[in-house]
Enzyme design. Structure first.
Site, PDB file in Angstrom:
ATOM      1  CE1 TYR A 119      12.213  26.869   9.683  1.00  0.00           C
ATOM      2  CE2 TYR A 119      11.763  26.059   7.472  1.00  0.00           C
ATOM      3  CZ  TYR A 119      11.941  27.113   8.357  1.00  0.00           C
ATOM      4  OH  TYR A 119      11.854  28.403   7.911  1.00  0.00           O
ATOM      5  CD  GLN A 161       7.109  29.933  13.705  1.00  0.00           C
ATOM      6  OE1 GLN A 161       7.168  30.655  14.693  1.00  0.00           O
ATOM      7  NE2 GLN A 161       7.512  30.329  12.519  1.00  0.00           N
ATOM      8  CG  ASP A 162       5.456  22.059  12.863  1.00  0.00           C
ATOM      9  OD1 ASP A 162       6.301  22.160  13.765  1.00  0.00           O
ATOM     10  OD2 ASP A 162       4.774  21.032  12.689  1.00  0.00           O
ATOM     11  CG  ASN A 163       8.377  27.819  10.038  1.00  0.00           C
ATOM     12  OD1 ASN A 163       7.339  28.407  10.286  1.00  0.00           O
ATOM     13  ND2 ASN A 163       9.465  27.976  10.767  1.00  0.00           N
ATOM     14  NE  ARG A 192      13.777  28.494   0.263  1.00  0.00           N
ATOM     15  CZ  ARG A 192      12.887  29.461   0.033  1.00  0.00           C
ATOM     16  NH1 ARG A 192      12.884  30.552   0.768  1.00  0.00           N
ATOM     17  NH2 ARG A 192      12.005  29.343  -0.938  1.00  0.00           N
ATOM     18  CD  GLU A 241       5.946   7.722  16.761  1.00  0.00           C
ATOM     19  OE1 GLU A 241       7.033   7.665  17.367  1.00  0.00           O
ATOM     20  OE2 GLU A 241       4.905   7.170  17.154  1.00  0.00           O
ATOM     21  CG  HIS A 243      19.349  25.346   8.884  1.00  0.00           C
ATOM     22  ND1 HIS A 243      18.175  25.733   8.287  1.00  0.00           N
ATOM     23  CD2 HIS A 243      19.541  24.051   8.550  1.00  0.00           C
ATOM     24  CE1 HIS A 243      17.663  24.697   7.629  1.00  0.00           C
ATOM     25  NE2 HIS A 243      18.467  23.676   7.769  1.00  0.00           N
ATOM     26  NE  ARG A 288      -1.506  -1.486   3.667  1.00  0.00           N
ATOM     27  CZ  ARG A 288      -1.671  -1.285   4.970  1.00  0.00           C
ATOM     28  NH1 ARG A 288      -2.807  -0.825   5.439  1.00  0.00           N
ATOM     29  NH2 ARG A 288      -0.692  -1.563   5.814  1.00  0.00           N
ATOM     30  CE  LYS A 293      15.940  27.566  11.836  1.00  0.00           C
ATOM     31  NZ  LYS A 293      16.502  28.172  10.611  1.00  0.00           N
ATOM     32  CE  LYS A 323      16.944  36.952   5.282  1.00  0.00           C
ATOM     33  NZ  LYS A 323      15.889  36.536   6.189  1.00  0.00           N
ATOM     34  CG  ASP A 324      19.631  34.066   2.041  1.00  0.00           C
ATOM     35  OD1 ASP A 324      19.484  34.626   3.149  1.00  0.00           O
ATOM     36  OD2 ASP A 324      19.027  33.028   1.726  1.00  0.00           O
ATOM     37  CG  HIS A 351      18.619  32.072   7.025  1.00  0.00           C
ATOM     38  ND1 HIS A 351      17.621  31.508   6.265  1.00  0.00           N
ATOM     39  CD2 HIS A 351      19.190  33.015   6.237  1.00  0.00           C
ATOM     40  CE1 HIS A 351      17.591  32.085   5.077  1.00  0.00           C
ATOM     41  NE2 HIS A 351      18.538  33.005   5.030  1.00  0.00           N
TER      42      HIS A 351
END
Length: 184
Positions: free
Chosen positions: A131, A46-48, A58, A28, A118, A23, A71, A168-169, A61
């Site tokens: 994350y 918080q989840d992003n 990216r 988990e 990161h 299937r 994270k 920005k980066d 940071h």
């Protein structure tokens, strides 16, 4: 879940136990109990999620104190090269990094504690990246070091002419010009 220590103390690769059959699969993706038992006490708040195309880079940071973040990251579609750089003044591993490929097939997760910068590079056509953070985003605490700093020795596996960075980066300082807010 299996927790794999890396060359930098406190940075872990996490491999879930995946159950596959005709299937599909089940695993988990997070257990507070198992995480605290095998990695340490944490309270994610918080989840992003981001979606990016090939060549997007990216980072690198972090959030400055008192808004620092740990994270737990993973790639749910596609593939990314994910990197944590130690930016803790006085750390024996200051300026060193750990890189891990996170993919929709390997289901690996990567834990980046406070005191690390990161970033990631998208290796597939597109990638969906998720994350968890243990502190809320605070724009006034944004910080970064250059993702293209050659002194870090990171092989991003993206040709420079294919790299896509935010404005920005492109403005973050090199590590040698960086004044870290973190201590070991």
């Amino acid at each position: 879940m299996e927790v794999i220590k890396t060359k930098i103390e406190g940075v872990y690769i996490i491999e879930p136990k995946v159950f596959k059959d005709a299937r599909g699969y089940f695993f988990e993706s997070f257990s507070q109990r198992d995480f605290e038992e095998k990695v340490g006490k944490i309270n994610f708040v918080q989840d992003n999620e981001s979606m990016s195309s090939y060549g997007v880079m990216r980072g690198l940071h972090f959030q400055r104190p008192p808004y620092t973040q740990s994270k737990l990251v993973r790639c749910v579609r596609g593939a990314v090269l994910d990197v944590a750089v130690d930016i803790r003044k006085g750390s024996p591993t200051y300026g060193q990094h750990v890189a891990v490929e996170l993919t929709e097939d390997n289901h690996r997760q990567f834990f980046i504690p406070k005191g690390f910068a990161h970033g990631f590079a998208v290796l597939s056509e597109t990638a969906v990246f998720q994350y968890k953070c243990d502190n809320f985003y605070a724009p006034q605490a944004d910080g970064g070091i250059s993702i293209l700093d050659e002194s870090l020795g990171i092989d991003w596996r993206i040709p420079t002419d294919k790299a896509i960075l935010s404005e920005k980066d492109t403005k973050h300082p090199l590590l040698k010009d960086f004044e870290t807010p973190f201590s070991f």
